[in-house]
Design an enzyme around this catalytic site. Structure first.
Site, PDB file in Angstrom:
ATOM      1  N   ASN A   1      16.090  46.350 -46.163  1.00  0.00           N
ATOM      2  CA  ASN A   1      15.093  46.219 -47.241  1.00  0.00           C
ATOM      3  C   ASN A   1      14.848  47.509 -48.041  1.00  0.00           C
ATOM      4  O   ASN A   1      14.473  47.450 -49.208  1.00  0.00           O
ATOM      5  CB  ASN A   1      13.782  45.604 -46.725  1.00  0.00           C
ATOM      6  CG  ASN A   1      13.097  46.433 -45.679  1.00  0.00           C
ATOM      7  OD1 ASN A   1      13.686  47.344 -45.109  1.00  0.00           O
ATOM      8  ND2 ASN A   1      11.846  46.120 -45.417  1.00  0.00           N
TER       9      ASN A   1
ATOM     10  N   GLU B   1      10.264  51.408 -35.567  1.00  0.00           N
ATOM     11  CA  GLU B   1       9.478  50.998 -36.743  1.00  0.00           C
ATOM     12  C   GLU B   1       9.746  49.514 -36.921  1.00  0.00           C
ATOM     13  O   GLU B   1      10.812  49.125 -37.402  1.00  0.00           O
ATOM     14  CB  GLU B   1       9.928  51.778 -37.983  1.00  0.00           C
ATOM     15  CG  GLU B   1       9.647  53.267 -37.922  1.00  0.00           C
ATOM     16  CD  GLU B   1       8.170  53.613 -38.053  1.00  0.00           C
ATOM     17  OE1 GLU B   1       7.356  52.714 -38.348  1.00  0.00           O
ATOM     18  OE2 GLU B   1       7.832  54.785 -37.836  1.00  0.00           O
TER      19      GLU B   1
ATOM     20  N   CYS C   1       7.842  45.839 -44.742  1.00  0.00           N
ATOM     21  CA  CYS C   1       7.120  45.695 -43.479  1.00  0.00           C
ATOM     22  C   CYS C   1       5.619  45.888 -43.675  1.00  0.00           C
ATOM     23  O   CYS C   1       4.835  45.486 -42.824  1.00  0.00           O
ATOM     24  CB  CYS C   1       7.660  46.691 -42.466  1.00  0.00           C
ATOM     25  SG  CYS C   1       7.622  48.364 -43.108  1.00  0.00           S
TER      26      CYS C   1
ATOM     27  N   GLU D   1       6.991  58.329 -38.680  1.00  0.00           N
ATOM     28  CA  GLU D   1       7.997  58.949 -39.551  1.00  0.00           C
ATOM     29  C   GLU D   1       7.285  59.595 -40.733  1.00  0.00           C
ATOM     30  O   GLU D   1       6.295  59.061 -41.245  1.00  0.00           O
ATOM     31  CB  GLU D   1       9.000  57.891 -40.035  1.00  0.00           C
ATOM     32  CG  GLU D   1       9.854  57.377 -38.885  1.00  0.00           C
ATOM     33  CD  GLU D   1      10.994  56.470 -39.319  1.00  0.00           C
ATOM     34  OE1 GLU D   1      10.828  55.688 -40.279  1.00  0.00           O
ATOM     35  OE2 GLU D   1      12.066  56.532 -38.688  1.00  0.00           O
TER      36      GLU D   1
END
Ligand code: NAP
Length: 489
Positions: free
Chosen positions: A160, A259, A293, A467
């Site tokens: 994505n 993640e 997400c 991150e």
């Protein structure tokens, strides 16, 4: 920008990049990459085997010595060159994103800006990996804590954000002194390979960055997780795959960052600025056609403003434009594939069967293919699958609530905990709710929260680790303490 100019650029690569060389896979096989806008094949890419992965790992292991021994400043200079080259090639990178992933060119250019910012940021952080001196526990003792690179990193990334999801991992790892072996999503390997070419031109030493496209993801994931050379796995993708990789990593007690998926609540209180809430919900829902997400999955609106918000929001959604990314300036592109479209159709059918009302869209777009109309569903409840599963498509679900306590309980009633959003002008309420919400990130009166400066990540089954930000490099470092005895005179 045309397809021919993107495919004719010097950063368009179809072979794997292993140990500083462009190479075919050991068994010579390839797989097709297609344009989600029309299904046409745009590239035939090397299909790496586990033997190719082993070769990359062996070389990464050799390269580790030289790379970790450079000073932070030396590594920073190479990362900075990599960043500069990406900026110079911004248009071609954006074109490649649009072509293989489908997002509009404007959004693809934003992804290049966002993705490259991680390289710039961690180039700066490479110089700031500091240790500590602690008070000794005995008179003669001196205690120092040093921080060292963890070792070879394996990165597995989703489709994505084909650039940003790679730079978010590679930048901190390389800055810390770790070589990286990347397995990009098989639907979007071209951006990853373009980044490898720019890394080569920037002067990354052979073996420090390898990119191995493959559609044999399960076998490659198993090989990477069970390898003793790999000291750290960094994964972005679905919770389902993350669970498999974590289980496999247990065999080598590997450090892992995850993640994973989300089910983001957006909570709009009756004291919100409604214009801001409409804009924020729009941004949080429809970026990348709803395939992020951190996308709004459940929009909770307080009863007294529900009808007004629903009407204004539906009007704004009706105005969104849809089309193939390289054929005009549209707000939304296609969904990534037929499977994604099928899931959206099923979720909408389930919701409407159980009483949800379509305020906008609600069906496949007239363009056909995997284009879906930007959609608003009203009267959604938690009995509907659309409120409990990650939609990953352009469908906004509106749910009604009455009280603060009720909406917090409902927002937290999920196994996920990635992003969340609150809209309110009441500062007391903002703090109360932000502190009680079970999520790694809270957007307050905004629908856009991603930046290299902040720690991105989730709680519960949305993941492990962070991150970006000054904390992002920690996942790639090990602490070591030195205990020194100093003789008294
Ligand atoms: P996915 O199916 O889990 O795939 C992600 C990556 O894992 C791809 O490279 C895929 O390879 C690989 N993979 C799939 N099965 C594997 C296995 N058994 N072993 C090893 N690797 C395997 O997820 P996706 O559909 O691409 O991405 C969407 C998901 O990512 C959503 O849930 C979204 O929320 C999440 N996501 C999370 C974040 C975050 O920061 N939290 C950011 C972006 C996306 P192939 O492509 O070859 O199958």
């Amino acid at each position: 920008m045309t397809r021919a100019s993107i495919l004719g650029s010097k950063i368009f690569r179809q072979q794997a990049f292993i140990a500083g060389r462009w190479t075919d896979s050991g068994d010579g096989s390839t797989f097709d990459v297609s344009d989600p806008a029309d299904g046409s094949v745009i590239a035939r890419v090397t299909n790496c085997t586990t033997e190719d992965v082993q070769r990359a790992l062996d070389q990464a292991s050799v390269a580790w010595d030289g790379w970790k021994d450079r000073t932070g400043k030396e590594r920073a200079a190479i990362l900075r060159r990599w960043f500069d080259l990406m900026i110079e090639n911004r248009d071609h990178l954006a074109g490649l994103i649009s072509l293989e992933q489908g997002k509009p060119l404007r959004e693809a250019a934003d992804e290049v800006t966002y993705g490259t910012a991680y390289i710039e940021w961690f180039a700066e952080e490479a110089k700031r990996v500091e240790g500590h001196i602690l008070p000794g526990h005995q008179r003669d003792k001196r205690i120092m804590v040093i921080r060292q690179p963890i070792g070879v990193v394996a990165a597995i990334t989703p489709w994505n954000f084909p650039i940003a999801m790679i730079t978010r991992k590679c930048a901190p790892a390389l800055a810390a002194g770790c070589p990286v072996v990347v397995k990009p999503a098989s639907q979007t390997p071209l951006c990853a390979l373009a980044l490898a070419e720019l890394g080569r031109l920037a002067g990354l030493p052979d073996g420090v960055l390898s990119v191995l496209p493959s559609n044999r993801s399960a076998a490659i994931g198993k090989h990477l997780t069970e390898s003793r050379i790999v000291r750290k796995l960094s994964f972005t993708g679905s919770t389902q795959t993350g669970r498999i990789l974590l289980q496999q990593s247990a065999s080598t007690i590997k450090k892992a960052s995850m993640e994973l998926g989300g089910n983001a609540p957006v909570i709009i209180f009756d004291d919100a600025d409604i214009d801001k809430a409409v804009d924020g919900a729009l941004a949080a829902k429809f970026r990348n056609a709803g395939q992020t997400c951190v996308c709004a999955n459940r929009i909770y609106v307080q009863s007294s403003i529900y009808d007004e918000f629903a009407a204004r929001f539906a009007l704004a959604v009706e105005r969104l434009t849809v089309g193939a990314s390289l054929q005009g300036d549209f707000d939304l592109g296609p969904l990534i594939d037929e499977k994604a479209l099928g899931k959206v159709r099923e979720l909408v059918a389930d919701a409407t069967d159980k009483g949800a009302v379509v305020l906008a869209g609600g069906k496949v777009h007239d363009l056909g293919g995997t284009f879906y109309k930007p959609t608003v569903l009203s009267g959604v409840t938690e009995r509907m699958a659309i409120a409990t599963e990650e939609v990953f498509g352009p469908v906004a679900s509106l749910l009604r609530f009455n009280t603060e306590a009720e909406v917090i309980a409902r927002a937290n009633d999920t196994e996920f905990g990635l992003a969340s959003y609150i809209f309110s002008q009441n500062i007391d309420r903002v703090f109360r709710v932000a502190e009680k919400i079970e999520a790694g990130m809270v957007g307050i009166n905004t629908g856009l929260i991603s930046t290299e400066i902040a720690p991105f990540g989730g709680v519960k089954e949305s993941g492990l680790g962070r991150e970006g930000s000054r904390f992002g490099i920690e996942d790639y470092l090990e602490m070591k303490y030195l205990c020194l005895s100093v003789e008294a005179e």
